[in-house]
Design an enzyme around this catalytic site. Structure first.
Site, short mmCIF file in Angstrom:
data_model
loop_
_atom_site.label_atom_id
_atom_site.label_comp_id
_atom_site.label_asym_id
_atom_site.label_seq_id
_atom_site.Cartn_x
_atom_site.Cartn_y
_atom_site.Cartn_z
N ILE A 436 0.82 -1.22 0.00
CA ILE A 436 0.00 0.00 0.00
C ILE A 436 0.85 1.27 0.00
O ILE A 436 0.35 2.37 -0.15
CB ILE A 436 -0.99 -0.03 1.18
CG1 ILE A 436 -1.80 -1.33 1.15
CG2 ILE A 436 -1.94 1.15 1.17
CD1 ILE A 436 -2.54 -1.60 -0.15
N GLY A 437 2.14 1.15 0.17
CA GLY A 437 2.97 2.34 0.02
C GLY A 437 4.13 2.44 0.98
O GLY A 437 5.28 2.50 0.58
N CYS A 521 -1.85 12.47 20.20
CA CYS A 521 -2.26 13.79 19.73
C CYS A 521 -1.83 13.97 18.28
O CYS A 521 -0.87 13.36 17.84
CB CYS A 521 -1.61 14.89 20.57
SG CYS A 521 -2.00 14.77 22.32
N GLU A 670 -8.92 -2.20 3.08
CA GLU A 670 -8.74 -3.00 4.28
C GLU A 670 -9.93 -3.93 4.46
O GLU A 670 -11.05 -3.49 4.67
CB GLU A 670 -8.63 -2.06 5.48
CG GLU A 670 -8.38 -2.78 6.76
CD GLU A 670 -8.13 -1.83 7.92
OE1 GLU A 670 -7.65 -0.70 7.67
OE2 GLU A 670 -8.42 -2.20 9.05
N HIS A 699 -2.31 -4.07 11.48
CA HIS A 699 -2.40 -3.50 12.83
C HIS A 699 -1.91 -4.47 13.88
O HIS A 699 -1.77 -4.13 15.04
CB HIS A 699 -3.84 -3.09 13.14
CG HIS A 699 -4.32 -2.00 12.23
ND1 HIS A 699 -5.06 -2.26 11.10
CD2 HIS A 699 -4.12 -0.67 12.25
CE1 HIS A 699 -5.32 -1.13 10.48
NE2 HIS A 699 -4.76 -0.14 11.15
N1 GLN Z 1 0.22 5.05 1.37
C1 GLN Z 1 -0.03 5.15 2.77
C2 GLN Z 1 0.86 4.19 3.53
O1 GLN Z 1 1.11 3.15 3.06
C3 GLN Z 1 -1.48 4.86 3.10
C4 GLN Z 1 -1.79 5.08 4.56
C5 GLN Z 1 -3.24 4.99 4.93
O2 GLN Z 1 -4.05 4.49 4.24
N2 GLN Z 1 -3.60 5.51 6.08
O3 GLN Z 1 1.29 4.46 4.63
ZN ZN Z 2 -4.83 2.46 4.76
#
Ligand code: GLN
Ligand code: ZN
Length: 760
Positions: A436-437, A521, A670, A699
């Site tokens: 995802i990155g 925060c 997700e 997670h």
């Molecule tokens: N590209 C982001 C990552 O991989 C996506 C984060 C997200 O969806 N919150 O961290």
């Molecule tokens: Zn995400």
């Protein structure tokens, strides 16, 4: 006299003292008593500040060591059985275990679920109700804090979350109707109110924010019966508090409830103030929240005062002035911003300034406009300066936006045609794998950023080191055998901040922290002006990463809606206009990435769903605008460039049509945590484009086996054609460590191979 009050003050402290104390306690660096004393000190400080500013009633119990909904659960004895039986009081460690699964004493236990507090970026702990749930007062926190405030000589106004909202926000464990629990719950609230009355409390602020939402009839009936019981002669007076919107169709209901006062949100509910004033009996108190508790802009005093004046004429001393909602959602004190741009700073107002604004409005109402002539004038002068400031207004941006046509938000050809071209160009196997990155943000990477910030290393050294990190990530992905690679986002601190720092119209505070959840925060960027992109933001990194591999390298951007949702947004133009400006800046970045040889570009929109308005009737407009913004950002590329988007855990069912309207060639989302339950929507809705349902819950430190991932994908393949499926984790991997990531991705690649054989 008109009464001035806030609905609550930020609890974290101007320098996040609460966070530091709580975390020190968790790490056993300070004692329980130290922590308790620090809480006491902060409460005292915040009351003192508000009293000095001129607040007549001071909120009590707005303070919390973790979360105010969790406090309510402790107070009512709503402690799930896995945390053990409560003898006497819910002790602090049980409380923290409910919040985060761990505490200095006692065994680890699965924490309660956490979810978004209405449409804010605050998260609360979801109460869990058993079918035979008993309610009994199990915490003295509220009463102790009342004693504390009274002992300091203050007019205490205890704040409690009302019974209907508390019930609504919780979840039933088992198959039963939560509303069955209402009578027992109301009895417990009755006891709370009685104890407060015994302490001589005159007014209790009872928060019922669900009154700004579409309510089922059963809840409306619940309000009538609950408040008929609660508002008895043994109770203090009740200020029924609504916020985060107008009360809309609940107006009749709230005006009829036998409470002594009603608070309405005068910012978001501005248009219904006249109607509210007409319906509410004049012998009741009307509290109006004219100072925005959710934003950082200075209150425009003149229009606020003008809106209040007729209400004052009608209600006289029964008119109270307040913040729209609790100031929990705004940073603490602008005085802490020592380096802020001098032109912009006077346009802002944090919690400590907001209470002064409330006091000014009160003064004007009580003593006449003349008494605040100076303040009104200053506010007007600032408004005018702001309205014409070149810092805010960029004619080019406005012109470009006005020239946007329907075609700007549409790809040249339909997906079916693009798909053929993309497949030809990318030559990916069936069930292509990607991530995802982000890859692990190691200590080393964070140290690099810290060193750059403190000038320990030069920009050049920094960039060279980041390039090294990118090369490492590319090498690992090639070894793992992933199909579409990413550069790993080593250069990014935060997915919104990274772009905000490079775009015009954004500003960052030094200390503008707001609580997100527990001790966590966030410091949202401030979008103060027209947004434009002075230069390319990501192309160099992406092009460098692409130069290291023959495989497609995915470019990585944060989408316009997410940038909007996670920032403090200017309020002098519609929010979605700001989103469109961001979209145009991103559009240029997308096109630049394409030019730099990047043929897969992901535009993340994890906040797409959380931006949904609280009222269903407003959904369509939001979804239309949000979709348009995304398309504006993504549609500038050729057919063969593949656009991805990504969304995190969300209930997709009710917005699946809009997700399809984004027309992204691929969406990754997700789904593993819900065991692909989230794909239910795809049974009845023929989603047209390609999908990567997450198979690895990022997670959790747990590493799923490849068999497990195959099973998840097979489940997905029951609903989605196999040749439209991608294989990927749920979300970015930045919070994980490399060893676990490598093992999990290795299993993922194996799973994809198995799937290719099965579905060949
Ligand atoms: N590209 C982001 C990552 O991989 C996506 C984060 C997200 O969806 N919150 O961290
Ligand atoms: Zn995400």
């Amino acid at each position: 006299m008109v009464v001035a009050h806030s609905l609550g003050f930020p609890r974290i402290g101007a320098n996040r003292e609460l966070k530091k104390a709580v975390e020190s306690y968790w790490q056993k660096a300070i004692s329980k008593d130290d922590l308790v004393q620090e809480g006491k000190r902060l409460r005292r400080l915040h009351w003192e500040l508000q009293a000095k500013a001129g607040m007549d009633l001071l909120p009590v119990n707005d303070f919390s060591f973790y979360d105010h909904v969790l406090d309510m659960s402790a107070l009512l004895g709503v402690v799930p059985s896995r945390f053990g039986a409560v003898n006497g009081q819910v002790d602090l460690d049980t409380y923290f275990r409910m919040g985060r699964g761990r505490a200095p004493t006692g065994a680890d236990t699965t924490a309660c679920e956490m979810t978004k507090w209405f449409d804010t970026n605050y998260h609360y702990m979801v109460p869990e109700f058993a079918e035979n749930q008993a309610f009994a007062l199990k915490s003295n926190k509220l009463f102790d804090e009342v004693d504390e405030a009274v002992a300091l000589g203050y007019q205490a106004k205890p704040v409690v979350l009302g019974p209907l909202s508390y019930l609504y926000l919780g979840k039933a464990i088992g198959d039963f109707d939560k509303l069955k629990l209402l009578p027992g719950l109301v009895r417990a609230y009755g006891e709370i109110l009685q104890r407060l009355a015994q302490k001589g409390i005159a007014w209790v602020q009872i928060d019922e924010p669900i009154l700004v939402m579409d309510l089922p009839q059963s809840y409306k009936d619940g309000f009538a019966s609950a408040y008929a019981t609660l508002a008895g002669p043994a109770s203090p007076k009740l200020l029924l508090t609504t916020y985060f919107g107008g009360v809309g169709d609940n107006l009749e209901l709230v005006c009829k409830l036998p409470v002594q006062g009603l608070h309405v949100d005068g910012v978001r509910g501005k248009n219904e103030l006249v109607q509210v004033a007409e319906h509410l009996p004049r012998d009741k108190v009307l509290s109006v929240g004219m100072v925005d508790g959710r934003n950082i802009w200075r209150c425009e005093l003149e229009p606020a005062f003008s809106a209040l004046a007729p209400l004052h004429a009608r209600f006289g001393d029964n008119l109270w002035v307040s913040s729209s909602c609790s100031l929990l959602h705004s940073p603490v004190d602008l005085a802490n911003e020592k380096n802020m741009d001098r032109e912009i700073k006077p346009w802002l107002s944090f919690a400590a300034q907001k209470v002064l604004e409330i006091a000014t409005l009160k003064k004007g109402l009580s003593l006449g406009a003349g008494a605040i002539a100076h303040e009104l004038e200053e506010s007007m002068r600032l408004m005018e300066a702001k309205a014409s400031s070149p810092r805010i207004h960029n004619a080019e941006v406005k012109k470009r936006l006005s020239q946007v046509t329907d075609n700007s938000a549409r790809r040249a050809n339909a997906f079916a045609e693009r798909r053929g071209r993309q497949h030809e160009k990318l030559r990916l196997p069936m069930f292509p794998t990607t991530t995802i990155g982000s890859f692990p943000q190691t200590k080393e990477i964070r140290q690099l950023r810290a060193d750059l910030k403190s000038n320990k290393i030069t920009q050049d050294t920094y960039e060279q080191q980041i390039r090294g990190q990118i090369a490492l990530a590319v090498k690992k992905q090639e070894e793992l055998g992933l199909d579409v690679l990413v550069h790993g986002e080593a250069e990014r601190n935060d997915m919104v901040e990274y772009f905000g720092e490079q775009l015009n119209g954004f500003m960052f505070t030094q200390n503008g922290w707001v609580q997100s959840y527990g001790s966590r925060c966030v410091k949202p960027p401030v979008i103060y002006g027209d947004v434009s992109r002075p230069q390319a933001m990501t192309t160099e990194w992406s092009a460098y990463a692409q130069s290291l591999t023959q495989r497609p390298m995915k470019g990585m951007l944060t989408g316009p809606v997410t940038i909007l949702c996670w920032s403090f947004v200017r309020d002098d133009q519609p929010r979605m206009e700001t989103a469109r400006q961001i979209a145009l800046a991103l559009r240029d970045e997308v096109v630049d990435l394409e030019k730099a040889g990047i043929s897969v570009i992901q535009i993340d929109e994890p906040a797409f769903r959380e931006g949904l308005p609280l009222r269903r009737a407003a959904w369509d407009d939001y979804l239309k605008d949000a979709t348009h913004s995304f398309r504006l950002a993504s549609c500038g590329v050729r057919d063969e460039t593949q656009i991805h988007t990504h969304m995190c855990y969300a209930e997709f069912n009710d917005i699946i049509g809009s997700i399809a309207d984004l027309d992204a060639d691929v969406i990754t989302m997700e789904t593993s945590r819900s065991n692909m339950e989230l794909l239910k929507a795809f049974e009845t809705f023929a989603y047209p484009n390609e999908i990567g349902p997450g198979v690895y819950d990022i997670h959790s430190p747990r590493i799923p086996s490849s068999d497990e991932m195959v099973l998840l994908m097979q489940k997905a393949a029951e609903r989605i054609a196999p040749d439209y499926l991608w294989v990927n984790p749920d979300c970015g991997l930045k919070t994980r460590g490399w060893p676990e990531v490598e093992r999990a991705l290795n299993n993922m690649v194996t799973a994809a191979k198995t799937l290719r054989q099965k579905y060949a």
